[in-house]
Design a protein around this motif. Structure first.
Motif, mmCIF file in Angstrom:
data_model
loop_
_atom_site.group_PDB
_atom_site.id
_atom_site.type_symbol
_atom_site.label_atom_id
_atom_site.label_comp_id
_atom_site.label_asym_id
_atom_site.label_seq_id
_atom_site.Cartn_x
_atom_site.Cartn_y
_atom_site.Cartn_z
ATOM 1 N N ILE A 315 -4.683 0.954 23.548
ATOM 2 C CA ILE A 315 -5.272 1.707 22.460
ATOM 3 C C ILE A 315 -4.519 2.910 21.944
ATOM 4 C CG2 ILE A 315 -7.393 2.266 21.295
ATOM 5 C CD1 ILE A 315 -8.945 1.403 23.804
ATOM 6 N N TYR A 316 -3.934 2.523 20.733
ATOM 7 C CA TYR A 316 -3.335 3.641 20.035
ATOM 8 C C TYR A 316 -4.385 4.480 19.004
ATOM 9 C CZ TYR A 316 0.859 1.693 22.295
ATOM 10 O OH TYR A 316 1.591 1.478 23.058
ATOM 11 N N ILE A 317 -4.481 5.744 18.642
ATOM 12 C CA ILE A 317 -5.131 6.310 17.903
ATOM 13 C C ILE A 317 -4.187 7.072 16.908
ATOM 14 C CG2 ILE A 317 -7.040 7.645 17.525
ATOM 15 C CD1 ILE A 317 -8.462 6.935 19.769
ATOM 16 N N ALA A 318 -4.683 6.928 15.618
ATOM 17 C CA ALA A 318 -3.786 7.939 14.682
ATOM 18 C C ALA A 318 -4.758 8.622 13.629
ATOM 19 C CB ALA A 318 -2.913 6.840 13.909
ATOM 20 N N ASN A 319 -4.865 9.897 13.901
ATOM 21 C CA ASN A 319 -5.564 10.611 12.829
ATOM 22 C C ASN A 319 -4.935 11.632 12.020
ATOM 23 O OD1 ASN A 319 -5.450 12.126 14.992
ATOM 24 N ND2 ASN A 319 -7.366 12.428 15.458
ATOM 25 N N ARG A 324 -0.397 7.446 11.369
ATOM 26 C CA ARG A 324 -1.093 6.177 10.872
ATOM 27 C C ARG A 324 0.089 5.424 10.154
ATOM 28 N NH1 ARG A 324 -4.520 9.315 7.381
ATOM 29 N NH2 ARG A 324 -5.939 9.470 9.392
ATOM 30 N N LYS A 325 0.936 5.826 9.447
ATOM 31 C CA LYS A 325 1.800 5.180 8.766
ATOM 32 C C LYS A 325 2.535 4.297 9.777
ATOM 33 C CE LYS A 325 5.556 5.502 5.496
ATOM 34 N NZ LYS A 325 6.713 6.476 4.953
ATOM 35 N N LYS A 326 2.934 4.915 10.912
ATOM 36 C CA LYS A 326 3.525 4.240 11.896
ATOM 37 C C LYS A 326 3.062 2.860 12.459
ATOM 38 C CE LYS A 326 6.687 5.038 15.680
ATOM 39 N NZ LYS A 326 6.670 5.596 16.955
ATOM 40 N N LEU A 327 1.594 3.047 12.697
ATOM 41 C CA LEU A 327 0.785 2.008 13.201
ATOM 42 C C LEU A 327 0.626 0.913 12.211
ATOM 43 C CD1 LEU A 327 -2.495 3.457 14.651
ATOM 44 C CD2 LEU A 327 -0.264 3.025 15.706
ATOM 45 N N TRP A 328 0.696 1.230 10.669
ATOM 46 C CA TRP A 328 0.382 0.348 9.713
ATOM 47 C C TRP A 328 1.823 -0.308 9.414
ATOM 48 C CZ3 TRP A 328 -3.646 -1.752 7.489
ATOM 49 C CH2 TRP A 328 -4.927 -1.420 7.703
ATOM 50 N N ILE A 330 4.113 -2.137 10.941
ATOM 51 C CA ILE A 330 4.046 -3.446 11.562
ATOM 52 C C ILE A 330 3.356 -4.386 11.050
ATOM 53 C CG2 ILE A 330 3.725 -4.694 13.730
ATOM 54 C CD1 ILE A 330 3.947 -2.210 15.504
ATOM 55 N N ARG A 331 1.998 -4.163 10.271
ATOM 56 C CA ARG A 331 1.204 -5.013 9.781
ATOM 57 C C ARG A 331 1.808 -5.105 8.214
ATOM 58 N NH1 ARG A 331 -0.226 -7.826 6.366
ATOM 59 N NH2 ARG A 331 -2.616 -8.178 5.773
ATOM 60 N N GLU A 332 2.453 -3.991 7.735
ATOM 61 C CA GLU A 332 2.828 -4.106 6.343
ATOM 62 C C GLU A 332 4.160 -4.480 6.192
ATOM 63 O OE1 GLU A 332 2.481 0.032 5.171
ATOM 64 O OE2 GLU A 332 0.378 -0.365 4.613
ATOM 65 N N ILE A 333 5.175 -4.838 7.290
ATOM 66 C CA ILE A 333 6.337 -5.276 6.979
ATOM 67 C C ILE A 333 6.434 -6.883 7.147
ATOM 68 C CG2 ILE A 333 7.235 -5.461 9.602
ATOM 69 C CD1 ILE A 333 8.990 -3.785 6.555
ATOM 70 N N ILE A 334 5.209 -7.456 7.811
ATOM 71 C CA ILE A 334 5.334 -8.891 8.201
ATOM 72 C C ILE A 334 5.811 -9.857 7.137
ATOM 73 C CG2 ILE A 334 4.093 -10.726 9.193
ATOM 74 C CD1 ILE A 334 1.784 -9.032 9.456
ATOM 75 N N ALA A 335 5.141 -9.819 5.751
ATOM 76 C CA ALA A 335 5.620 -10.731 4.931
ATOM 77 C C ALA A 335 7.045 -10.476 4.767
ATOM 78 C CB ALA A 335 5.114 -10.102 3.579
ATOM 79 N N GLU A 336 7.799 -9.358 4.502
ATOM 80 C CA GLU A 336 9.069 -9.150 4.564
ATOM 81 C C GLU A 336 9.892 -9.964 5.779
ATOM 82 O OE1 GLU A 336 9.952 -5.334 3.302
ATOM 83 O OE2 GLU A 336 12.130 -5.320 3.939
#
Lengths: 469, 469
Positions: A315-319, A324-328, A330-336
């Motif tokens: 589990i990684y936590i970002a506050n 936060r940007k780093k965690l997201w 991976i999700r945001e780059i999938i389409a590309e």
């Protein structure tokens, strides 16, 4: 249905309404208006003319003329759609809202914002942040889409699990019927049972029922605290079981829950040249928001304990914003990442009951295998909204792919319907999926849709070739 | 529009569909089906027959027969409505759902409940509490109303400010068209943009478009913590200004905010033989709920500090059931208290933008004075939903009252429309307000409503004389 072609006399009238400088007829300048984000020639079509109206009166005058003459009219926001809904399949007029891009009012007492349809969705929250407010209905494409397009498609985003989609926030609409009649629906009121509720029918109708010219949106106070968590699991089943336990067991309503299957994680990591510390078979991103940091830390502990009982790997936590940007990413780059490696693909948007996500993802992988292609799946786990992308293998011929794909999709949609799901959660039907509607809807429902279309648009000029099968 | 009277042959067919024991034709047994909670002979009408169907097939067969013969059909829940919507103004058949009263499924994985329309709304939350879940869409009359009636009127309740009204929770509907075709709309999915969104059009249409036979509702986890606060202010302006500051300034979204004007407080206290410690000119009841007691206590402190800056006279806090009940009884007793002293009255349900509540209440008092009657106002402050009751003075003749009332109402409705409001927030239009619809809606909107009615119900048999002007 046949439509009249645009004549020199029509152009003269359009010029007199909107001004000659706001009319486009040159073929090369029409190109950007001939497609949305769906790739391929099949969902590309040129308008005969693009008109950029300013104000409701101009829209009404253009529609009334088109209706009299029976000319097709397709409304267009930013063209970021994924179903071909903004493509003028029957030619005619494209109504482009780029000049109707004003935020008309922020009402801090009534917590509403009034906007024209051409406003970039991102601009709304940029402006509101300074007032401590936000508009939660935005989709993932908020950087580039317009709010008019969001209303036309009833766009949903990553935060729908807690906040719902666009439609929940539309309190009022000004919309023009094909005859030029201007409807004023709803207003700055959060309760209203005065007559039929026509707003949710227009929202999501992809410009086939009326043309929206003004929107009143409900706002919420911006939650002061936010925390993002990344959970790694060995497989998709464990990840989605945990996802549904967040609310049903831990009684926590997260702002967002995004999942990625093994293949999605692999493609994204390759593309980013990142490695995840464990051999993660599935990844779950959870966003919590609320009034205080403390409240969220308590919720994080609860989720951590629950995840431990469900064989979480890490589990990684970002506050803070950077983590936060780093965690997201991976999700945001999938389409590309997927597009870069597999240029020929079909981007799907199936919804199933949340309890069915895991089984459905397994089914999709088996289906792809059977049809000799690949599939990558990710999306909004807590909404049951699966963005599956079927990918043409490099060793498969284009012809075979084009023959096989509709058969594959039909099976996928039928299975979705069989488990209580449907074919689109946020992309809409547009030109791309209308032939598949009978796979998930009965004939009584489809017939009723046709009658509703006729009640709004008796001559059928609004965005023909869309939504209705 | 004229309808066929029920013949012996019709009764024979209805008996063969629903069973002779589920048909009522005796005049004295028809009495309970001849009215709802609107007083007076004007909104009373007898059905020719009451049919109590069991199951969708029976409903479909009854409708198909009635449609063929052009017999009026009015659906009825518990008859607790406040607009005459369930009264069979054109005679014909009353479809009473008392035998379709089953909770069909609680789905704890997908957080849904599936019910028949005749289920008492209270039963839903009684059952769900044991699962730590709740259905937030219920109205104030939950002890006696049915969920089918809630769906038909898109009922709203005291907690709408945070949770929205019935419609937000309706994920799926099974509904029958007049021809007997069964529609399956939506399902256990929280996102769906597959075709036109017809659910919100049927919800709130008061049985004029289709007859609902099954409902899938979305559930939420029951918030573990709750606290209620009573604020006393010297006048309604201070109370409502504070009300709107709760969200716009303190950034807190309360579960409920109820206001009572000076006269409402006075009547309720007289009736309860209670005295409030201060000469309270207006009262505001605020309910907060959330994950933890601590979080709510912090919110209470914030609200307390805000109220001090806004000249609050006194604040009471209740975080146990007994004290809570005591705070709410003043609000809950008003209707009864007012009725006891002023039997002749008109119970209104106007909505205005929240920023307009205070000015609108002042306007209502001036209006009543001008028309030589009295007015008491209370309701859902944070929704802008004002339950004003105009009261006939004992020294006013019944004739004068009946002549004056429509003139007074017309002025009230016009003023509501002028400040961005409308005539009904939760009671609906029914038979009682349809003639006033043109005061708050334009002719294009009304014409469109008529076309939608025709798309669903071409022969006009469903609940004639309701909603449409």
């Amino acid at each position: 249905m046949t439509f009249q072609r645009i004549t020199a006399a029509d152009l003269e009238i359009l010029r007199s309404i909107a001004g000659a400088e706001h009319i486009i007829t040159e073929q090369e300048k029409l190109l950007p208006y001939s497609h949305d984000e769906v790739p391929g020639e099949k969902y590309r079509a040129y308008p005969e003319v693009v008109v950029k109206p300013k104000g409701t009166n101009e829209v009404a005058a253009i529609l009334a003329h088109a209706n009299r003459r029976r000319i097709a009219v397709t409304s267009r926001g930013a063209g970021t759609g994924l179903s071909g809904a903004a493509v003028p399949m029957a030619g005619g007029i494209v109504l482009s809202f780029e000049r109707m891009d004003k935020i008309l009012e922020v009402d801090r007492d009534n917590l509403t914002i009034t906007v024209e349809p051409g406003v970039l969705t991102k601009k709304i929250n940029d402006l509101l942040a300074s007032h401590g407010l936000f508009y939660p209905g935005y989709p993932m494409s908020k950087e580039s889409c317009t709010v008019g397009g969001n209303v036309a498609t009833n766009a949903g985003g990553g935060r729908a699990v807690k906040y719902g989609v666009t439609g929940r926030y539309v309190l009022g609409l000004e919309a023009v019927l094909p005859g030029g009649e201007v409807l004023e629906l709803g207003g700055k009121r959060v309760k209203d049972v005065t007559g039929y509720n026509m707003i949710p029918l227009i929202v999501g109708s992809e410009g086939t029922l009326a043309v929206v010219t003004k929107i009143i949106l409900k706002l919420l106070p911006l939650p002061p605290a936010q925390v993002d968590l990344l959970f790694l699991f060995s497989d998709i089943e464990k990840a989605t079981t945990f996802s549904s336990a967040i609310t049903s067991k831990a009684k926590i309503i997260p702002a967002a829950v995004e999942f990625m299957d093994h293949f999605a994680v692999e493609l994204a990591c390759q593309y980013l040249q990142e490695t995840l510390p464990h051999q993660a078979g599935a990844l779950l991103l959870v966003q919590l928001d609320g009034a205080t940091e403390n409240e969220l830390l308590t919720a994080c502990e609860t989720l951590g304990e629950l995840a431990e009982t469900m064989e979480v790997l890490e589990i990684y936590i970002a506050n803070d914003a950077a983590t936060r940007k780093k965690l997201w990413q991976i999700r945001e780059i999938i389409a590309e990442a997927v597009k870069a490696k597999y240029p020929v693909q079909s981007n799907e948007d199936i919804v199933v009951p949340v309890s069915q996500v895991s089984a459905f993802v397994t089914f999709l992988h088996q289906l792809a295998q059977r049809f000799n292609c690949q599939v990558v799946s990710y999306g909004h786990a807590a909404d049951g909204n699966i963005h599956a992308r079927f990918l043409k293998r490099t060793d498969q011929s284009q012809d075979e792919w084009e023959i096989q794909l509709p058969l594959l999709l039909k099976e996928a949609y039928r299975h979705a319907a069989a488990v209580g799901g449907t074919i689109s959660g946020e992309h809409g039907i547009g030109a791309k999926k209308r032939m598949y509607l009978p796979e998930v809807m009965g004939s009584a429902e489809i017939e009723l849709m046709h009658r509703l279309k006729k009640a709004f648009d008796p001559r059928g000029i609004l965005n023909p070739g869309k939504v209705l099968p």
